[in-house]
Design a protein around this motif. Structure first.
Motif, PDB file in Angstrom:
ATOM      1  N   LYS A  98       0.834  -1.211   0.000  1.00  0.00           N
ATOM      2  CA  LYS A  98       0.000   0.000   0.000  1.00  0.00           C
ATOM      3  C   LYS A  98       0.868   1.260   0.000  1.00  0.00           C
ATOM      4  O   LYS A  98       0.507   2.269  -0.589  1.00  0.00           O
ATOM      5  CB  LYS A  98      -0.953   0.004   1.208  1.00  0.00           C
ATOM      6  N   TRP A  99       2.016   1.185   0.677  1.00  0.00           N
ATOM      7  CA  TRP A  99       2.933   2.326   0.605  1.00  0.00           C
ATOM      8  C   TRP A  99       3.403   2.515  -0.836  1.00  0.00           C
ATOM      9  O   TRP A  99       3.429   3.635  -1.351  1.00  0.00           O
ATOM     10  CB  TRP A  99       4.151   2.128   1.523  1.00  0.00           C
ATOM     11  N   VAL A 100       3.754   1.398  -1.528  1.00  0.00           N
ATOM     12  CA  VAL A 100       4.213   1.469  -2.928  1.00  0.00           C
ATOM     13  C   VAL A 100       3.140   2.151  -3.780  1.00  0.00           C
ATOM     14  O   VAL A 100       3.439   3.058  -4.572  1.00  0.00           O
ATOM     15  CB  VAL A 100       4.522   0.061  -3.505  1.00  0.00           C
TER      16      VAL A 100
ATOM     17  N   ALA B 245       1.504   6.861  -6.815  1.00  0.00           N
ATOM     18  CA  ALA B 245       0.455   7.866  -7.082  1.00  0.00           C
ATOM     19  C   ALA B 245       1.028   9.268  -6.893  1.00  0.00           C
ATOM     20  O   ALA B 245       0.747  10.183  -7.676  1.00  0.00           O
ATOM     21  CB  ALA B 245      -0.738   7.646  -6.152  1.00  0.00           C
ATOM     22  N   CYS B 246       1.855   9.427  -5.862  1.00  0.00           N
ATOM     23  CA  CYS B 246       2.514  10.727  -5.636  1.00  0.00           C
ATOM     24  C   CYS B 246       3.434  11.052  -6.816  1.00  0.00           C
ATOM     25  O   CYS B 246       3.578  12.209  -7.210  1.00  0.00           O
ATOM     26  CB  CYS B 246       3.308  10.714  -4.331  1.00  0.00           C
ATOM     27  N   GLY B 247       4.055  10.019  -7.371  1.00  0.00           N
ATOM     28  CA  GLY B 247       4.930  10.207  -8.531  1.00  0.00           C
ATOM     29  C   GLY B 247       4.175  10.751  -9.729  1.00  0.00           C
ATOM     30  O   GLY B 247       4.731  11.479 -10.552  1.00  0.00           O
ATOM     31  N   MET B 248       2.914  10.428  -9.851  1.00  0.00           N
ATOM     32  CA  MET B 248       2.087  10.964 -10.939  1.00  0.00           C
ATOM     33  C   MET B 248       1.573  12.358 -10.597  1.00  0.00           C
ATOM     34  O   MET B 248       1.271  13.153 -11.483  1.00  0.00           O
ATOM     35  CB  MET B 248       0.912  10.018 -11.217  1.00  0.00           C
TER      36      MET B 248
ATOM     37  N   ILE C 287       8.471   5.353 -13.523  1.00  0.00           N
ATOM     38  CA  ILE C 287       8.288   5.138 -12.074  1.00  0.00           C
ATOM     39  C   ILE C 287       8.501   3.659 -11.744  1.00  0.00           C
ATOM     40  O   ILE C 287       9.145   3.312 -10.757  1.00  0.00           O
ATOM     41  CB  ILE C 287       6.891   5.635 -11.616  1.00  0.00           C
ATOM     42  N   ASP C 288       7.994   2.776 -12.611  1.00  0.00           N
ATOM     43  CA  ASP C 288       8.203   1.332 -12.389  1.00  0.00           C
ATOM     44  C   ASP C 288       9.695   0.995 -12.419  1.00  0.00           C
ATOM     45  O   ASP C 288      10.175   0.199 -11.594  1.00  0.00           O
ATOM     46  CB  ASP C 288       7.458   0.513 -13.457  1.00  0.00           C
TER      47      ASP C 288
END
Ligand code: FE
Length: 203
Positions: free
Chosen positions: A105-107, A112-115, A173-174
């Motif tokens: 869930k942290w990942v 999401a923050c990265g987007m 991001i991946d």
């Protein structure tokens, strides 16, 4: 003493990051180090000459935050890359699970923050509440939280991925998530003296 650009050449060859992309990014980082040194000299000179009550001094002082954070955030970023493990160990993974429900869930939230962010995502430990948070920064020196120690830093500016992925940020991001050097993040996390930080934050 001038700041010296660190050598992150060992990252060349990392899966998902071309040599061209990385070398361009290193050049950009080196520019921040150069400009941090230039600004330090200029500001030091103006201070010595008693020119601090000038618009030029005020603007250069503001600019310093941009160049300095451009230098330091890139150092955090490159230093936390080059790993093979997909997950941290020990206290860090336990605390991420506690704060976010699970590591997975942290990942999900970090990605999401990265987007959402325009510049940087920081997983940081707040000295104020002693908790881990994911922070979004629009630029090096905007939305920078006080009393926070960076544990993991991700650059999401276009220059961090456009050479390899065009405007597609998700595959970058991946790739970032696959290459985190978790041992560095754990060391940053475990070396924090929480009791001391809490005293400073409360004072
Ligand atoms: Fe960058």
């Amino acid at each position: 003493m001038p700041y010296v650009a660190k050598d992150f050449g060992k990252l060349v060859g990392m899966d998902g990051f071309s040599e061209t992309l990385l070398k361009n990014h290193f050049t950009l980082y080196q520019g921040y180090v150069t400009n941090t040194n230039k600004l330090s000299d200029l500001l030091g000179g103006m201070l010595a000459e008693g020119k601090t009550a000038t618009p030029e001094y005020a603007e250069l002082k503001r600019r310093f935050g941009w160049e300095w954070n451009g230098m330091r955030l890139h150092e955090f970023y490159f230093e936390n890359l080059g790993g093979k493990e997909l997950k941290p160990k020990g206290k860090l993974v336990d605390m991420l699970a506690k704060e976010f429900g699970s590591f997975e869930k942290w990942v999900e939230n970090f990605k999401a923050c990265g987007m959402a962010a325009r510049g940087w995502v920081i997983l940081g430990l707040s000295a104020y509440d002693g908790r881990l948070h994911n922070y979004c920064l629009d630029t090096h020196n905007y939305n920078v939280p006080a009393n926070v120690v960076p544990i993991l830093v991700m650059d999401v500016y276009e220059h961090a991925y456009v050479i390899d992925y065009g405007v597609k940020r998700p595959p970058y991001i991946d790739a970032f998530m696959r290459n985190i050097e978790w041992a560095v993040c754990s060391r940053r996390f475990e070396e924090i003296d929480m009791a001391r930080m809490a005293r400073v934050a409360a004072s």
